[in-house]
Design a protein around this motif. Structure first.
Motif, PDB file in Angstrom:
ATOM      1  N   ILE A 194       1.530  11.082   4.047  1.00 29.63           N
ATOM      2  CA  ILE A 194       0.510  10.048   3.857  1.00 29.63           C
ATOM      3  C   ILE A 194      -0.214   9.746   5.164  1.00 29.63           C
ATOM      4  N   SER A 195       0.545   9.729   6.260  1.00 31.54           N
ATOM      5  CA  SER A 195      -0.020   9.340   7.564  1.00 31.54           C
ATOM      6  C   SER A 195      -0.519  10.523   8.384  1.00 31.54           C
ATOM      7  N   LYS A 252       0.856  -1.190   0.000  1.00 27.39           N
ATOM      8  CA  LYS A 252       0.000   0.000   0.000  1.00 27.39           C
ATOM      9  C   LYS A 252       0.887   1.233   0.000  1.00 27.39           C
ATOM     10  N   HIS A 253       0.511   2.220  -0.789  1.00 25.95           N
ATOM     11  CA  HIS A 253       1.301   3.440  -0.941  1.00 25.95           C
ATOM     12  C   HIS A 253       2.724   3.119  -1.391  1.00 25.95           C
ATOM     13  N   ASP A 311      -2.369   4.704   7.141  1.00 30.65           N
ATOM     14  CA  ASP A 311      -3.131   5.930   6.948  1.00 30.65           C
ATOM     15  C   ASP A 311      -4.415   5.859   7.766  1.00 30.65           C
ATOM     16  N   SER A 363       4.585   0.558  -0.709  1.00 34.66           N
ATOM     17  CA  SER A 363       5.447   0.005   0.339  1.00 34.66           C
ATOM     18  C   SER A 363       4.857  -1.276   0.899  1.00 34.66           C
TER      19      SER A 363
END
Length: 295
Positions: free
Chosen positions: A277-278, A246-247, A255, A249
């Motif tokens: 992102i987080s 996801k993303h 997230d 990685s």
């Protein structure tokens, strides 16, 4: 006192924020990858929020340099005799409850939080994990994650399997005594002191792990699981980790979609967290715990 040991290699501002948040309750020790880019201003901020800072090793994934950086960081934190408990996390980890609550929990336990399994019982990416210890690897020099590194790895496995290489037999170590697990652990002082002294006085182990693959996930497990401390080990390390892509990685970068799972579970640390992102997830966690950024 309790100490948090942070192994970091990028996102320096986030590492500073992480250290700052945790420094309210913990003593902080940081190893920053030698090849990481850091400004003088960032360096001063890290030194301000930490009790010890090292940037000695050019850390490569799967290489022994990770073990070297970890051991140096442990030795640095052990110098303070008042440190009674130690938490090893990465620069992309994040507290999922307030640092005060995490600290309070570990004031009342002498348990070791470290997952583990016999290396002979597990396959990873189709390879018996024990191969990573019984065969020879040199990923401090070769980048395992490049295309060349992946081909090189397959050739090493093929050649050493054909030649029946067994480094463990050479050094008198039984395969069943090798344990593996995630690197991220929470360990009381007596167990950590024992592990460091044992490793220093058993050079065969260093010879084995210094030429192994992913030995950062084996050296501590192998020592403690073959000792009196095994009975004190809790395999639930209370880390929220999503082993999916996801993303861009794997493990996934967390997230806001992970929030409900985090708060309904029993977690101290989350991996991986990356701003921006987080950002929303961090805001939600801050609101829930009333633990905003340290000023």
């Amino acid at each position: 006192m309790q100490a948090v040991l942070i192994l970091a290699h990028k996102n320096i501002d986030q590492v500073i924020e992480l250290a700052s948040r945790l420094s309210v309750s913990f003593e902080i020790y940081v190893h920053l990858d030698k090849k990481a880019t850091i400004t003088n201003d960032q360096l001063e901020k890290i030194k301000k929020v930490s009790k010890g800072y090292i940037s000695k090793y050019d850390v490569k994934w799967g290489s022994y340099s990770i073990v070297e950086a970890t051991i140096d960081l442990i030795k640095l934190a052990l110098k303070n005799k008042q440190n009674t408990y130690f938490h090893l996390i990465s620069g992309q980890d994040w507290p999922l409850m307030s640092p005060q609550d995490i600290y309070s929990y570990f004031e009342n336990t002498n348990r070791i939080f470290m997952n583990y399994w016999p290396a002979i019982s597990v396959k990873k990416t189709g390879e018996p994990e024990i191969w990573w210890v019984k065969y020879y690897f040199n990923y401090d020099r070769i980048n395992r994650r490049t295309t060349f590194g992946k081909i090189y790895h397959r050739l090493l496995l093929l050649i050493q399997t054909i030649l029946r290489i067994n480094k463990l037999k050479k050094y008198g170590i039984e395969e069943k005594s090798i344990y593996a697990g995630q690197e991220w652990v929470d360990v009381p002082r007596d167990a950590l002191e024992y592990a460091i002294k044992y490793y220093e006085h058993h050079q065969n182990l260093e010879k084995i792990f210094s030429t192994s693959f992913c030995s950062d996930e084996m050296w501590l497990q192998t020592i403690l699981c073959n000792s009196k401390f095994k009975s004190r080990i809790e395999k639930n390390i209370h880390h929220y980790i999503e082993m999916i892509e996801k993303h861009g990685s794997r493990p996934a970068i967390l997230d806001e979609e992970d929030y409900s799972k985090i708060v309904s579970g029993d977690y101290w640390w989350g991996r991986k967290v990356e701003r921006p992102i987080s950002n929303k997830l961090i805001q939600m966690l801050d609101k829930a715990s009333q633990n905003g950024p340290t000023q």
